[in-house]
Scaffold this motif. Sequence first.
Motif, mmCIF file in Angstrom:
data_model
loop_
_atom_site.group_PDB
_atom_site.id
_atom_site.type_symbol
_atom_site.label_atom_id
_atom_site.label_comp_id
_atom_site.label_asym_id
_atom_site.label_seq_id
_atom_site.Cartn_x
_atom_site.Cartn_y
_atom_site.Cartn_z
ATOM 1 N N ASN A 13 12.950 39.273 31.540
ATOM 2 C CA ASN A 13 13.376 38.505 30.373
ATOM 3 C C ASN A 13 12.379 38.550 29.225
ATOM 4 O O ASN A 13 12.577 37.885 28.213
ATOM 5 N N ILE A 14 11.310 39.322 29.386
ATOM 6 C CA ILE A 14 10.261 39.363 28.369
ATOM 7 C C ILE A 14 10.373 40.666 27.578
ATOM 8 O O ILE A 14 10.173 41.759 28.128
ATOM 9 N N GLN A 15 10.694 40.564 26.312
ATOM 10 C CA GLN A 15 10.789 41.749 25.462
ATOM 11 C C GLN A 15 9.399 42.131 24.977
ATOM 12 O O GLN A 15 8.621 41.284 24.537
ATOM 13 N N VAL A 16 9.076 43.432 25.046
ATOM 14 C CA VAL A 16 7.735 43.888 24.670
ATOM 15 C C VAL A 16 7.749 44.883 23.513
ATOM 16 O O VAL A 16 6.730 45.049 22.840
ATOM 17 N N LEU A 17 8.850 45.574 23.270
ATOM 18 C CA LEU A 17 8.972 46.469 22.125
ATOM 19 C C LEU A 17 10.209 46.080 21.336
ATOM 20 O O LEU A 17 11.270 45.826 21.910
ATOM 21 N N TRP A 18 10.077 46.077 20.004
ATOM 22 C CA TRP A 18 11.123 45.570 19.125
ATOM 23 C C TRP A 18 11.474 46.615 18.070
ATOM 24 O O TRP A 18 10.643 46.963 17.228
ATOM 25 N N ASP A 19 12.697 47.139 18.132
ATOM 26 C CA ASP A 19 13.239 47.985 17.070
ATOM 27 C C ASP A 19 12.218 49.062 16.641
ATOM 28 O O ASP A 19 11.987 49.297 15.468
ATOM 29 N N LEU A 20 11.644 49.724 17.644
ATOM 30 C CA LEU A 20 10.507 50.617 17.395
ATOM 31 C C LEU A 20 10.978 52.058 17.206
ATOM 32 O O LEU A 20 11.753 52.573 18.013
ATOM 33 N N SER A 21 10.472 52.691 16.150
ATOM 34 C CA SER A 21 10.808 54.093 15.876
ATOM 35 C C SER A 21 9.539 54.861 15.519
ATOM 36 O O SER A 21 8.639 54.331 14.854
ATOM 37 N N PHE A 22 9.466 56.095 15.988
ATOM 38 C CA PHE A 22 8.467 57.044 15.504
ATOM 39 C C PHE A 22 8.841 58.419 16.024
ATOM 40 O O PHE A 22 9.789 58.579 16.793
ATOM 41 N N HIS A 23 8.114 59.442 15.594
ATOM 42 C CA HIS A 23 8.458 60.801 16.011
ATOM 43 C C HIS A 23 7.204 61.650 16.136
ATOM 44 O O HIS A 23 6.150 61.325 15.588
ATOM 45 N N ILE A 24 7.354 62.731 16.890
ATOM 46 C CA ILE A 24 6.319 63.758 17.012
ATOM 47 C C ILE A 24 6.988 65.096 16.726
ATOM 48 O O ILE A 24 8.010 65.418 17.337
ATOM 49 N N SER A 25 6.423 65.861 15.807
ATOM 50 C CA SER A 25 7.018 67.144 15.431
ATOM 51 C C SER A 25 6.144 68.306 15.908
ATOM 52 O O SER A 25 5.000 68.116 16.329
ATOM 53 N N GLU A 26 6.691 69.500 15.825
ATOM 54 C CA GLU A 26 5.968 70.693 16.259
ATOM 55 C C GLU A 26 4.727 70.946 15.410
ATOM 56 O O GLU A 26 3.788 71.605 15.859
ATOM 57 N N GLU A 27 4.724 70.435 14.189
ATOM 58 C CA GLU A 27 3.603 70.678 13.282
ATOM 59 C C GLU A 27 2.406 69.775 13.576
ATOM 60 O O GLU A 27 1.302 70.025 13.087
ATOM 61 N N ASP A 28 2.595 68.720 14.359
ATOM 62 C CA ASP A 28 1.519 67.766 14.618
ATOM 63 C C ASP A 28 0.485 68.349 15.578
ATOM 64 O O ASP A 28 0.835 69.016 16.546
ATOM 65 N N SER A 29 -0.782 68.056 15.315
ATOM 66 C CA SER A 29 -1.825 68.393 16.279
ATOM 67 C C SER A 29 -2.281 67.149 17.031
ATOM 68 O O SER A 29 -2.352 67.149 18.265
ATOM 69 N N VAL A 30 -2.588 66.061 16.306
ATOM 70 C CA VAL A 30 -2.927 64.788 16.947
ATOM 71 C C VAL A 30 -2.168 63.667 16.247
ATOM 72 O O VAL A 30 -2.272 63.499 15.035
ATOM 73 N N VAL A 31 -1.394 62.922 17.022
ATOM 74 C CA VAL A 31 -0.737 61.702 16.549
ATOM 75 C C VAL A 31 -1.357 60.550 17.325
ATOM 76 O O VAL A 31 -1.382 60.573 18.560
ATOM 77 N N ALA A 32 -1.868 59.552 16.619
ATOM 78 C CA ALA A 32 -2.519 58.421 17.273
ATOM 79 C C ALA A 32 -1.671 57.165 17.142
ATOM 80 O O ALA A 32 -1.033 56.933 16.109
ATOM 81 N N ILE A 33 -1.666 56.369 18.207
ATOM 82 C CA ILE A 33 -1.090 55.031 18.177
ATOM 83 C C ILE A 33 -2.208 54.067 18.538
ATOM 84 O O ILE A 33 -2.773 54.138 19.629
ATOM 85 N N VAL A 34 -2.545 53.194 17.605
ATOM 86 C CA VAL A 34 -3.634 52.243 17.824
ATOM 87 C C VAL A 34 -3.076 50.832 17.753
ATOM 88 O O VAL A 34 -1.993 50.595 17.225
ATOM 89 N N GLY A 35 -3.853 49.896 18.298
ATOM 90 C CA GLY A 35 -3.442 48.507 18.299
ATOM 91 C C GLY A 35 -4.150 47.751 19.396
ATOM 92 O O GLY A 35 -4.823 48.341 20.244
#
Length: 230
Positions: A13-35
Amino acid sequence: MIEVDEIDVSYGNIQVLWDLSFHISEEDSVVAIVGPNGAGKSTLLRVMSGLHPVDDGRVTAWGEDVAGMDPSEVVRQGFVHVSEERNLFGDMTVRENLEMGAYTKRAELRETMREVFELFPILEERQEQRAGSMSGGQQQMLAIGRGLMARPKILALDEPSEGLAPQITTRVFEKIEEISDEVTVLLVEQHVHKALGLAERAYLLENGEMVTEDTGAALLESEHIKQAYL
């Protein structure tokens, strides 16, 4: 390569992610998620790996819905997740752990093993040592090396600096930068300064929501980032 589209994710019953969007493309070398701790970063990786379902929204990998895939098929598609816990086989040798990582790419095992040993010479030196008897930094290198044995298109690293001394952390990040020359790296990390310094594109995840997207350099200059994380 991967699209995360407006997902909601819960544990019971505990929601932890809300309406979350992001993407990774072939052109990316490093994508970071911080928090901060508890923001939902590790949960997001579990969802992308096919290990946890979404309540709403969609995750697609190379055009296919991850919800319909077994986690092993996600690996075969090219997404490999190295968890914060590392999950090494402690009673098995370094070489045996690496061989286990290549279960979807057996035909290329010898070539990939050589490449991993070139990247992490310590693993070649210790290849007959039990994984559980290695230092924390060596175990982290083994966990990353085992992930590379599957020849991923995207290598997701969850808190690779966790529990490591500053000098070892620096070495691990140097290796991540080397890896990103050949493989797209999705880096989930609380060591904000190092992660953003390495990332071309970065996201700030707080309280289960993507707050900001920008280049790593731009986020490093953000007053919010400076006050909250630096």
